[in-house]
Design a protein around this motif. Structure first.
Motif, PDB file in Angstrom:
ATOM      1  N   ARG A  71      40.386  46.453  34.910  1.00  0.00           N
ATOM      2  CA  ARG A  71      40.944  46.585  36.264  1.00  0.00           C
ATOM      3  C   ARG A  71      40.306  45.614  37.260  1.00  0.00           C
ATOM      4  O   ARG A  71      40.976  45.118  38.168  1.00  0.00           O
ATOM      5  CB  ARG A  71      40.755  48.015  36.786  1.00  0.00           C
ATOM      6  CG  ARG A  71      41.441  49.094  35.990  1.00  0.00           C
ATOM      7  CD  ARG A  71      41.261  50.457  36.659  1.00  0.00           C
ATOM      8  NE  ARG A  71      41.309  51.541  35.700  1.00  0.00           N
ATOM      9  CZ  ARG A  71      42.431  52.086  35.245  1.00  0.00           C
ATOM     10  NH1 ARG A  71      43.597  51.644  35.678  1.00  0.00           N
ATOM     11  NH2 ARG A  71      42.384  53.070  34.365  1.00  0.00           N
ATOM     12  N   VAL A  72      39.018  45.368  37.102  1.00  0.00           N
ATOM     13  CA  VAL A  72      38.276  44.605  38.110  1.00  0.00           C
ATOM     14  C   VAL A  72      38.839  43.207  38.345  1.00  0.00           C
ATOM     15  O   VAL A  72      39.037  42.800  39.507  1.00  0.00           O
ATOM     16  CB  VAL A  72      36.780  44.547  37.741  1.00  0.00           C
ATOM     17  CG1 VAL A  72      36.042  43.568  38.645  1.00  0.00           C
ATOM     18  CG2 VAL A  72      36.155  45.932  37.851  1.00  0.00           C
ATOM     19  N   PRO A  73      39.115  42.404  37.296  1.00  0.00           N
ATOM     20  CA  PRO A  73      39.646  41.058  37.561  1.00  0.00           C
ATOM     21  C   PRO A  73      40.982  41.078  38.301  1.00  0.00           C
ATOM     22  O   PRO A  73      41.237  40.205  39.138  1.00  0.00           O
ATOM     23  CB  PRO A  73      39.790  40.448  36.161  1.00  0.00           C
ATOM     24  CG  PRO A  73      38.803  41.196  35.330  1.00  0.00           C
ATOM     25  CD  PRO A  73      38.834  42.591  35.860  1.00  0.00           C
ATOM     26  N   TYR A  74      41.836  42.066  37.999  1.00  0.00           N
ATOM     27  CA  TYR A  74      43.109  42.154  38.716  1.00  0.00           C
ATOM     28  C   TYR A  74      42.871  42.454  40.188  1.00  0.00           C
ATOM     29  O   TYR A  74      43.505  41.865  41.069  1.00  0.00           O
ATOM     30  CB  TYR A  74      43.999  43.246  38.109  1.00  0.00           C
ATOM     31  CG  TYR A  74      44.436  42.977  36.708  1.00  0.00           C
ATOM     32  CD1 TYR A  74      45.272  41.907  36.408  1.00  0.00           C
ATOM     33  CD2 TYR A  74      44.014  43.797  35.660  1.00  0.00           C
ATOM     34  CE1 TYR A  74      45.677  41.665  35.106  1.00  0.00           C
ATOM     35  CE2 TYR A  74      44.414  43.566  34.367  1.00  0.00           C
ATOM     36  CZ  TYR A  74      45.239  42.492  34.093  1.00  0.00           C
ATOM     37  OH  TYR A  74      45.635  42.251  32.800  1.00  0.00           O
ATOM     38  N   GLY A  75      41.969  43.391  40.466  1.00  0.00           N
ATOM     39  CA  GLY A  75      41.674  43.714  41.853  1.00  0.00           C
ATOM     40  C   GLY A  75      41.109  42.531  42.609  1.00  0.00           C
ATOM     41  O   GLY A  75      41.463  42.282  43.765  1.00  0.00           O
ATOM     42  N   ARG A  76      40.235  41.782  41.943  1.00  0.00           N
ATOM     43  CA  ARG A  76      39.641  40.608  42.576  1.00  0.00           C
ATOM     44  C   ARG A  76      40.711  39.560  42.879  1.00  0.00           C
ATOM     45  O   ARG A  76      40.763  39.003  43.986  1.00  0.00           O
ATOM     46  CB  ARG A  76      38.562  40.023  41.668  1.00  0.00           C
ATOM     47  CG  ARG A  76      37.816  38.845  42.269  1.00  0.00           C
ATOM     48  CD  ARG A  76      36.781  38.308  41.304  1.00  0.00           C
ATOM     49  NE  ARG A  76      35.792  39.321  40.924  1.00  0.00           N
ATOM     50  CZ  ARG A  76      35.592  39.752  39.693  1.00  0.00           C
ATOM     51  NH1 ARG A  76      36.323  39.297  38.691  1.00  0.00           N
ATOM     52  NH2 ARG A  76      34.667  40.648  39.449  1.00  0.00           N
ATOM     53  N   PHE A  77      41.586  39.294  41.913  1.00  0.00           N
ATOM     54  CA  PHE A  77      42.622  38.282  42.118  1.00  0.00           C
ATOM     55  C   PHE A  77      43.646  38.757  43.145  1.00  0.00           C
ATOM     56  O   PHE A  77      44.163  37.951  43.930  1.00  0.00           O
ATOM     57  CB  PHE A  77      43.304  37.949  40.792  1.00  0.00           C
ATOM     58  CG  PHE A  77      44.115  36.690  40.835  1.00  0.00           C
ATOM     59  CD1 PHE A  77      43.496  35.442  40.770  1.00  0.00           C
ATOM     60  CD2 PHE A  77      45.492  36.728  40.959  1.00  0.00           C
ATOM     61  CE1 PHE A  77      44.229  34.279  40.821  1.00  0.00           C
ATOM     62  CE2 PHE A  77      46.241  35.550  41.016  1.00  0.00           C
ATOM     63  CZ  PHE A  77      45.604  34.336  40.945  1.00  0.00           C
ATOM     64  N   LEU A  78      43.917  40.051  43.162  1.00  0.00           N
ATOM     65  CA  LEU A  78      44.839  40.609  44.153  1.00  0.00           C
ATOM     66  C   LEU A  78      44.341  40.328  45.559  1.00  0.00           C
ATOM     67  O   LEU A  78      45.110  39.926  46.439  1.00  0.00           O
ATOM     68  CB  LEU A  78      44.967  42.117  43.918  1.00  0.00           C
ATOM     69  CG  LEU A  78      45.871  42.910  44.857  1.00  0.00           C
ATOM     70  CD1 LEU A  78      47.290  42.366  44.860  1.00  0.00           C
ATOM     71  CD2 LEU A  78      45.875  44.378  44.433  1.00  0.00           C
ATOM     72  N   GLY A  79      43.045  40.495  45.766  1.00  0.00           N
ATOM     73  CA  GLY A  79      42.478  40.196  47.077  1.00  0.00           C
ATOM     74  C   GLY A  79      42.607  38.735  47.435  1.00  0.00           C
ATOM     75  O   GLY A  79      42.875  38.384  48.593  1.00  0.00           O
ATOM     76  N   GLN A  80      42.461  37.851  46.450  1.00  0.00           N
ATOM     77  CA  GLN A  80      42.572  36.423  46.709  1.00  0.00           C
ATOM     78  C   GLN A  80      43.999  36.047  47.101  1.00  0.00           C
ATOM     79  O   GLN A  80      44.222  35.266  48.026  1.00  0.00           O
ATOM     80  CB  GLN A  80      42.136  35.648  45.471  1.00  0.00           C
ATOM     81  CG  GLN A  80      40.658  35.764  45.153  1.00  0.00           C
ATOM     82  CD  GLN A  80      40.294  35.077  43.855  1.00  0.00           C
ATOM     83  OE1 GLN A  80      41.150  34.571  43.135  1.00  0.00           O
ATOM     84  NE2 GLN A  80      39.012  35.055  43.537  1.00  0.00           N
ATOM     85  N   VAL A  81      44.978  36.602  46.398  1.00  0.00           N
ATOM     86  CA  VAL A  81      46.381  36.299  46.704  1.00  0.00           C
ATOM     87  C   VAL A  81      46.724  36.742  48.115  1.00  0.00           C
ATOM     88  O   VAL A  81      47.433  36.052  48.851  1.00  0.00           O
ATOM     89  CB  VAL A  81      47.315  36.985  45.681  1.00  0.00           C
ATOM     90  CG1 VAL A  81      48.773  36.891  46.130  1.00  0.00           C
ATOM     91  CG2 VAL A  81      47.157  36.350  44.301  1.00  0.00           C
ATOM     92  N   ALA A  82      46.208  37.888  48.506  1.00  0.00           N
ATOM     93  CA  ALA A  82      46.582  38.468  49.798  1.00  0.00           C
ATOM     94  C   ALA A  82      45.882  37.816  50.971  1.00  0.00           C
ATOM     95  O   ALA A  82      46.420  37.805  52.086  1.00  0.00           O
ATOM     96  CB  ALA A  82      46.270  39.965  49.783  1.00  0.00           C
TER      97      ALA A  82
END
Length: 214
Positions: A71-82
Motif C-alpha cells: 500500500r505504501v508506494p501507492y499512497g506515496r505516488f498518489l500524493g505526488q500526482v495530487a
C-alpha cells in the motif's frame, strides 16, 4: 534457466503493440522536441482528462492491495500526482500551447477512462496493477529513449523528465514486481484475465498516441 517474469510475459504477449507504443512517431517527436504545438496541445488536453480517474485508481490500489508494504508506494505516488510538479506542468504547458483543461473527451480518452474505472470498481488488485503498470511502464519505455541533451522547450523536456529518472524507474519496478508476485499465485483463468486487461491498456495507449497526431 531462470523462470520468465510474469510482467515480461505479459509484455511479450502484447507485441507488436507494445513496441508500437514505445517507438510511436508522436512519442519520438516529444523526445526530440519536434512534436508540433497543435499535436502536443491536443495530447495534453486529453491526457489531463485522466488525472481524476488515475488518482481514483491509485486509491483503489491502496484499498485492495494485500499488504501494508504494497500500500505504501501507492499512497506515496498518489500524493505526488495530487500535489507535485506533474499537476503544475499540465497547467503551465496548456497555457503555453493555448490549450484548456476542460476539453471534450476524444473517443479513445473515454475508452481509457472506462477501463480505469472498471478496474477501480472491480477492486481486483491484479487487474488494477495491470492497468497502472501499462500506463507507467510504456511511458518509461518511450521517455528512456530520449537522448541528451533533452529538448530546450519545457513542454517537451519536462514531460520527458516526469517519466524518466531513478524515482520513476523505481516506481515502474515496483509495479512490475507486484505483477510478478501476483502472477505466481494466479491460476490459468486469473492469468488470462490479467493479460486481457493488460492488452486492452496497451492497445488504448497506442490509439491515444495515434489520436495526438490527428
Amino acid at each position: 534457466m531462470s523462470e520468465q517474469r510474469f510482467s515480461d510475459w505479459l509484455r511479450e504477449q502484447c507485441e507488436p503493440g507494445w513496441t508500437a507504443v514505445v517507438t510511436h512517431p508522436f512519442a519520438t517527436a516529444i523526445t526530440t522536441g519536434e512534436a508540433a504545438d497543435d499535436d502536443m496541445r491536443r495530447y495534453l488536453e486529453q491526457d489531463f482528462q485522466f488525472v481524476d480517474s488515475f488518482t481514483a485508481l491509485l486509491g483503489a490500489a491502496v484499498a485492495s492491495a494485500d499488504s501494508f508494504e504494497a500500500r505504501v508506494p501507492y499512497g506515496r505516488f498518489l500524493g505526488q500526482v495530487a500535489t507535485t510538479e506533474e499537476k503544475t506542468y499540465f497547467h503551465r504547458a496548456l497555457e503555453a500551447l493555448g490549450g484548456r483543461t476542460d476539453a471534450p473527451l476524444e473517443p479513445v480518452t473515454a475508452s481509457f477512462r472506462q477501463l480505469m474505472d472498471q478496474a477501480r470498481v472491480s477492486q481486483d488488485y491484479p487487474l488494477i496493477v495491470a492497468v497502472l503498470c501499462v500506463a507507467e511502464w510504456t511511458y518509461l519505455g518511450w521517455a528512456s529513449r530520449a537522448a541528451e541533451p533533452l529538448p530546450e522547450r519545457f513542454v517537451h523536456r519536462e514531460w520527458i523528465e516526469l517519466h524518466e529518472g531513478p524515482e520513476f524507474r523505481a516506481w515502474v519496478g515496483f509495479l512490475r514486481g507486484e505483477l510478478d508476485r501476483l502472477g505466481a499465485a494466479l491460476d490459468g483463468e486469473g492469468r488470462r484475465r490479467v493479460l486481457e486487461t493488460f492488452g486492452q491498456a496497451v492497445e488504448l495507449e497506442r490509439r491515444f498516441f495515434d489520436m495526438a497526431l490527428g
